[in-house]
Design an enzyme around this catalytic site. Structure first.
Site, PDB file in Angstrom:
ATOM      1  N   GLU A 124     -10.959  -2.204  31.336  1.00 14.81           N
ATOM      2  CA  GLU A 124     -10.030  -1.179  30.842  1.00 14.81           C
ATOM      3  C   GLU A 124      -8.742  -1.771  30.282  1.00 14.81           C
ATOM      4  OE1 GLU A 124     -11.793  -0.804  33.642  1.00 14.81           O
ATOM      5  OE2 GLU A 124     -12.934   1.051  33.328  1.00 14.81           O
TER       6      GLU A 124
ATOM      7  N   HIS B 101     -12.992   9.767  41.622  1.00 15.19           N
ATOM      8  CA  HIS B 101     -13.646  10.087  40.348  1.00 15.19           C
ATOM      9  C   HIS B 101     -13.427  11.559  39.996  1.00 15.19           C
ATOM     10  CE1 HIS B 101     -15.665   6.268  41.078  1.00 15.19           C
ATOM     11  NE2 HIS B 101     -16.147   6.292  39.862  1.00 15.19           N
TER      12      HIS B 101
END
Lengths: 330, 321
Positions: free
Chosen positions: B59, B128
């Site tokens: 990322e 999540h």
């Protein structure tokens, strides 16, 4: 052989190889004297906040940028005055920026650590360690297939950041035209890099099968030759390369650092390898340039920077009411 | 007009912008050959193999690659699979992209879009399921776009890709299967919409909360309450004028945010309306999730979220005050 591309970079315009190296030497002298000037102005309270000087590391910036084209892109660090000047940024506009003046390259909005000069290919100087690695990797993504390249300058400290591992891997698997230039000056801020770095730096890019070399970063000729090879690899579409340039900063990490952590004698030993001394010796002994001609470069830069200093101190500060907008209109 | 799913609207927006502008590139983890883990981007790589790219799970590198390529003239769109992974992108988004236009003295802006799936209700657990808006809300220079319908998903994503500034584009996971009519118009960034008119109370939401608010408004009719529901659609910049217009009529405001109470965007709406229209207000409050991690077990997660019944009960309780 004189690099064809070298003569087109910024104000670099020379007729032959000796002329080229004289110009590159002039740039190293300019950077050194510029840093001395910044130091003096900081002590007078004219340069604000903090500054990170690159005195002693000039050959890396000048050598690498000497093989670049105007459409190549460079990401520098918060120790970035040398990167900017090597690319051809007018020292007046850089000093004015450091003085916080309206006439600065970023109109006083950026300061020492964040200089951007797209006209000369400088994407930015990045105040977060490793940020330049990310920026150049992105530039490499944009430059895929164009024949142009992106260069990241960063210090040894940045090789312990996530950006280093993620971006080198990213560039390798995506075959991006990026040259990663580690300016290993031996210290991450106040700490010797050997105390905080597992293994050697060069083992890391080599593990990713990125062509890599460690070299004498204080010798302009050596840096330039290695950079040319790495840049040509990228231009051909053969992906990223890595250069570890061994160098030394003759000053502390920042303005608050007297550098007391250095072992006795270390600075003196590196002074013997001062890139300006190495350059002068090569010019005189190998290129048969008269001492007086080299000396006149030093004097000319001194005269130029004296003018720059006076003009900078007389330049206006930006007006606080100049309205800054959050977003560009779309 | 045919109805299409929210995820299809996003795919169509990407497809159309990739076709329209050669400088648009799209990359992320599993977005190309696999078509995305939420099946949002199938078929794009086949059409644009040089500009739709699978990347490593990196990322930091994704955000840096987007920034650097944007400096060099690209219009990158990159996907961060779950919003919970966005903290890994923050240095580049916050310190590089969001500030570039200003500190470069407007030499260049950063026209990037980061798409990310966010939100709870899918039994994905604490890491999540988050709504990461409050992490980014206080960052000048970064737009935050939050569509609630397929039409706005497409219209806002097209606007985001054309926008010269960095845009955080959030997609609520529970909306991917939502169907709606899509006419293809651009939706302007920074403009909210009144999605239900009413005189008694203004209910402001974004993304899934808009649908929860609409469901609550339907139930409130039985209690003789006509709620006006506003979909803010963009949280930075925020269309506070639209809220003020509504509040001038209803004098009551409740803001529904799926996200932790402290420092959320609902707090920002309440603060701005209070500053601007205190004398017009009879009541103002927030319905948010607790300042706690999102639980996994269905019974725990369902109880954690501001469902329609929670909104109805809260509004009725405030009326009884």
């Amino acid at each position: 052989m004189l690099g064809r591309t070298a003569v087109t970079r910024g104000s670099l315009s020379v007729a032959d190889e000796v002329g080229l190296y004289l110009e590159l030497y002039r740039r190293m002298v300019l950077i050194r004297q510029f840093e001395d000037l910044v130091n003096a102005l900081f002590l007078q309270g004219q340069v604000h906040g903090t500054t990170h000087l690159c005195s002693g590391q000039e050959a890396v910036a000048v050598g690498v940028t000497s093989v670049l084209d105007p459409a190549d892109r460079v990401a520098g660090t918060y120790r970035g005055h040398g990167h900017a000047l090597a690319l051809g940024l007018d020292p007046q506009r850089l000093l004015d920026e450091l003085l916080g003046r309206e006439t600065g390259i970023c109109a006083g909005r950026a300061g020492s650590m964040n200089v951007v000069d797209l006209e000369h290919g400088l994407m930015g100087c990045f105040g977060i360690v490793g940020g330049s690695i990310a920026a150049a990797t992105g530039a490499g993504l944009a430059l895929r297939g164009t024949g142009n390249v992106a260069v990241a300058f960063f210090g040894d400290g940045a090789t312990n950041q996530g950006y280093f591992f993620e971006c080198l891997n990213f560039a390798k698997v995506m075959n991006l035209p990026v040259v990663y230039v580690c300016e290993n000056n031996g210290y991450g801020e106040y700490t010797p890099f050997t105390a905080v770095t597992a293994g050697s730096i060069i083992a890391r890019p080599l593990a990713m099968e990125i062509p890599s070399q460690t070299l004498d970063g204080n010798d302009l000729w050596v840096v330039r030759a290695a950079a040319r090879q790495a840049v040509e690899t990228a231009r051909r579409g053969d992906g990223p390369s890595f250069i570890e340039a061994l160098t030394y900063r003759f000053v502390g990490h920042s303005r608050s650092d007297p550098g007391k952590y250095r072992p006795e004698g270390e600075l003196d030993r590196w002074r013997l390898k001062d890139p300006l001394a190495v350059g002068r010796r090569r010019l005189v002994e190998e290129h048969r340039v008269p001492e007086s001609e080299v000396e006149s470069i030093v004097e000319d830069v001194r005269t130029e920077l004296d003018r720059v200093r006076q003009k900078g101190l007389a330049a206006p500060f930006p007006k606080p009411d100049a309205s800054a907008r959050e977003f560009k209109d779309g | 007009m045919a109805e299409i799913e929210f995820r299809r609207a996003i795919r169509d927006a990407l497809d159309e912008e990739l076709a329209r502008d050669e400088s648009v590139i799209f990359f992320g983890e599993d977005v190309a050959k696999a078509g995305g883990v939420f099946a949002v981007t199938p078929g794009l790589w086949e059409k644009y193999p040089d500009r739709v790219l699978d990347t490593p799970i990196s990322e930091l590198a994704l955000a840096g690659a987007a920034f650097g390529s944007a400096v060099c003239g690209k219009r990158p769109v990159f996907e961060i699979m779950f919003g919970d992974f966005l903290p890994l992108t923050m240095d580049s988004l916050v310190n590089q992209s969001a500030k570039y236009w200003y500190i470069s003295n407007e030499q260049a802006s950063i026209p990037l879009v980061v798409r990310s799936a966010i939100g709870a209700g899918g039994r994905f657990g604490a890491i999540h399921s988050q709504t990461p808006i409050s992490w980014f809300l206080g960052v000048p220079g970064l737009k935050i776009v939050c569509p609630a319908t397929p039409a706005d998903a497409k219209g806002l994503l097209k606007s985001a890709i054309r926008d010269p500034n960095p845009v955080l584009f959030l997609e609520h996971k529970r909306l991917y299967g939502l169907k709606g009519e899509v006419n293809g118009d651009l939706t302007p960034i920074g403009k909210g919409a009144v999605v239900r008119e009413g005189d008694d109370i203004t209910v402001v939401g974004a993304m899934k909360s808009v649908h929860d608010a609409l469901a609550a408004a339907g139930k409130l009719v039985e209690h003789s309450v006509e709620a006006e529901v506003i979909d803010l659609r963009t949280l930075r910049p925020m269309d506070i004028d639209l809220v003020l217009e509504s509040v001038a009529k209803t004098s009551r405001l409740v803001v529904v945010e799926e996200g932790p109470r402290t420092g959320g965007w609902a707090a920002e709406v309440v603060a701005r309306v209070s500053e601007a229209a205190l004398d017009q207000l009879d009541d103002i409050w927030r319905i948010t999730t607790a300042d706690a991690p999102i639980p996994y077990s269905p019974t725990l997660e369902d109880a954690f979220l501001p469902a329609p019944d929670v909104i109805v009960e809260s509004i009725l309780a405030h009326r009884r005050k």
